[in-house]
Scaffold this motif. Sequence first.
Motif, PDB file in Angstrom:
ATOM      1  N   PRO A  50       0.905  -1.337   0.037  1.00 57.99           N
ATOM      2  CA  PRO A  50       0.080  -0.004   0.088  1.00 57.99           C
ATOM      3  C   PRO A  50       0.698   1.243   0.229  1.00 57.99           C
ATOM      4  CG  PRO A  50       0.435  -0.775   2.172  1.00 57.99           C
ATOM      5  CD  PRO A  50       0.846  -1.677   1.277  1.00 57.99           C
ATOM      6  N   GLN A  51       2.040   1.296  -0.794  1.00 56.09           N
ATOM      7  CA  GLN A  51       2.967   2.583  -0.731  1.00 56.09           C
ATOM      8  C   GLN A  51       2.099   3.607  -1.025  1.00 56.09           C
ATOM      9  OE1 GLN A  51       3.508  -0.525  -1.970  1.00 56.09           O
ATOM     10  NE2 GLN A  51       5.427  -1.263  -1.485  1.00 56.09           N
ATOM     11  N   VAL A  52       1.582   3.783  -2.113  1.00 54.44           N
ATOM     12  CA  VAL A  52       0.524   4.860  -2.567  1.00 54.44           C
ATOM     13  C   VAL A  52      -0.489   5.246  -1.636  1.00 54.44           C
ATOM     14  CG1 VAL A  52      -0.702   6.003  -4.442  1.00 54.44           C
ATOM     15  CG2 VAL A  52       1.249   4.162  -5.042  1.00 54.44           C
ATOM     16  N   LEU A  53      -1.003   4.462  -1.000  1.00 53.55           N
ATOM     17  CA  LEU A  53      -2.023   4.896   0.021  1.00 53.55           C
ATOM     18  C   LEU A  53      -1.477   5.550   1.195  1.00 53.55           C
ATOM     19  CD1 LEU A  53      -4.359   1.915  -0.126  1.00 53.55           C
ATOM     20  CD2 LEU A  53      -4.892   4.223  -1.144  1.00 53.55           C
ATOM     21  N   ILE A  54      -0.162   4.847   1.747  1.00 51.08           N
ATOM     22  CA  ILE A  54       0.642   5.556   2.813  1.00 51.08           C
ATOM     23  C   ILE A  54       1.076   6.958   2.388  1.00 51.08           C
ATOM     24  CG2 ILE A  54       2.629   5.370   3.998  1.00 51.08           C
ATOM     25  CD1 ILE A  54       2.108   2.120   3.979  1.00 51.08           C
ATOM     26  N   TYR A  55       1.601   7.046   1.166  1.00 52.47           N
ATOM     27  CA  TYR A  55       1.899   8.540   0.925  1.00 52.47           C
ATOM     28  C   TYR A  55       0.716   9.347   0.963  1.00 52.47           C
ATOM     29  CZ  TYR A  55       4.106  12.062  -2.073  1.00 52.47           C
ATOM     30  OH  TYR A  55       4.825  13.241  -2.419  1.00 52.47           O
ATOM     31  N   LEU A  56      -0.315   8.939   0.352  1.00 49.69           N
ATOM     32  CA  LEU A  56      -1.424   9.915   0.294  1.00 49.69           C
ATOM     33  C   LEU A  56      -2.017  10.337   1.638  1.00 49.69           C
ATOM     34  CD1 LEU A  56      -3.530   8.534  -2.609  1.00 49.69           C
ATOM     35  CD2 LEU A  56      -2.302  10.618  -2.490  1.00 49.69           C
ATOM     36  N   ALA A  57      -2.037   9.260   2.672  1.00 54.09           N
ATOM     37  CA  ALA A  57      -2.226   9.423   4.190  1.00 54.09           C
ATOM     38  C   ALA A  57      -1.388  10.549   4.661  1.00 54.09           C
ATOM     39  CB  ALA A  57      -2.335   7.952   4.982  1.00 54.09           C
ATOM     40  N   LEU A  58       0.007  10.146   4.335  1.00 56.93           N
ATOM     41  CA  LEU A  58       0.981  11.170   4.883  1.00 56.93           C
ATOM     42  C   LEU A  58       0.859  12.500   4.430  1.00 56.93           C
ATOM     43  CD1 LEU A  58       4.195   8.918   4.914  1.00 56.93           C
ATOM     44  CD2 LEU A  58       2.957   9.881   7.010  1.00 56.93           C
ATOM     45  N   TRP A  59       0.387  12.854   3.407  1.00 57.80           N
ATOM     46  CA  TRP A  59       0.159  14.009   2.471  1.00 57.80           C
ATOM     47  C   TRP A  59      -0.990  14.689   3.269  1.00 57.80           C
ATOM     48  CZ3 TRP A  59      -0.920  14.573  -3.488  1.00 57.80           C
ATOM     49  CH2 TRP A  59      -1.012  15.867  -3.571  1.00 57.80           C
ATOM     50  N   ILE A  60      -2.062  14.059   3.763  1.00 54.39           N
ATOM     51  CA  ILE A  60      -3.222  14.574   4.420  1.00 54.39           C
ATOM     52  C   ILE A  60      -2.779  14.783   5.762  1.00 54.39           C
ATOM     53  CG2 ILE A  60      -5.405  14.068   5.385  1.00 54.39           C
ATOM     54  CD1 ILE A  60      -5.588  12.238   2.648  1.00 54.39           C
ATOM     55  N   ILE A  61      -1.886  13.911   6.522  1.00 58.40           N
ATOM     56  CA  ILE A  61      -1.529  14.035   8.025  1.00 58.40           C
ATOM     57  C   ILE A  61      -0.419  14.971   8.514  1.00 58.40           C
ATOM     58  CG2 ILE A  61      -0.825  12.715  10.013  1.00 58.40           C
ATOM     59  CD1 ILE A  61      -2.202  10.288   8.825  1.00 58.40           C
ATOM     60  N   MET A  62       0.449  14.902   7.479  1.00 61.90           N
ATOM     61  CA  MET A  62       1.616  15.768   7.592  1.00 61.90           C
ATOM     62  C   MET A  62       1.436  17.186   7.511  1.00 61.90           C
ATOM     63  SD  MET A  62       4.734  13.766   6.020  1.00 61.90           S
ATOM     64  CE  MET A  62       5.948  14.822   6.268  1.00 61.90           C
ATOM     65  N   PRO A  63       1.597  18.059   8.679  1.00 65.02           N
ATOM     66  CA  PRO A  63       1.303  19.653   8.478  1.00 65.02           C
ATOM     67  C   PRO A  63       2.390  20.206   7.441  1.00 65.02           C
ATOM     68  CG  PRO A  63       2.442  19.114  10.476  1.00 65.02           C
ATOM     69  CD  PRO A  63       2.105  17.933   9.747  1.00 65.02           C
ATOM     70  N   ASN A  64       2.194  21.317   6.729  1.00 67.34           N
ATOM     71  CA  ASN A  64       3.047  22.191   6.216  1.00 67.34           C
ATOM     72  C   ASN A  64       4.143  22.770   7.118  1.00 67.34           C
ATOM     73  OD1 ASN A  64       2.545  21.802   3.473  1.00 67.34           O
ATOM     74  ND2 ASN A  64       0.447  23.244   3.610  1.00 67.34           N
ATOM     75  N   GLU A  65       5.063  23.129   6.684  1.00 69.22           N
ATOM     76  CA  GLU A  65       5.993  24.009   7.315  1.00 69.22           C
ATOM     77  C   GLU A  65       5.669  25.410   7.597  1.00 69.22           C
ATOM     78  OE1 GLU A  65      10.981  24.597   6.983  1.00 69.22           O
ATOM     79  OE2 GLU A  65       9.746  24.890   5.057  1.00 69.22           O
ATOM     80  N   ARG A  66       5.682  25.945   8.917  1.00 67.48           N
ATOM     81  CA  ARG A  66       5.072  27.320   8.934  1.00 67.48           C
ATOM     82  C   ARG A  66       6.192  28.362   8.345  1.00 67.48           C
ATOM     83  NH1 ARG A  66       2.556  26.366  15.030  1.00 67.48           N
ATOM     84  NH2 ARG A  66       1.095  25.036  14.173  1.00 67.48           N
TER      85      ARG A  66
END
Length: 66
Positions: A50-66
Motif C-alpha cells: 500500500p505504498q501509494v495509500l501511505i503516501y496519500l495518508a502522509l500528505w493529509i496528515i503531515m502539516p506544512n512547514e510554518r
Amino acid sequence: MTTTTSPRRLYRPRDNRWIAGVCSGLGRRFGISPNVMRLIFVLSCLLPGPQVLIYLALWIIMPNER
C-alpha cells in the motif's frame, strides 16, 4: 554536560517539494537526502503493498512547514 537540541519534527517543507513534500519531509526527519528518500519510495512501488495509500495518508496528515 547536557545539550538541548530541538526535536526533529515531521512536516512538509515549503522548499524542495516535488509533488507534496512528503519525501522531502521524511528525508529531513530521518537525516536522509530527499532525493534518496524519493528513490526509496519509487523502488518500493515496484513491490506489492500500500505504498501509494501511505503516501496519500502522509500528505493529509503531515502539516506544512510554518
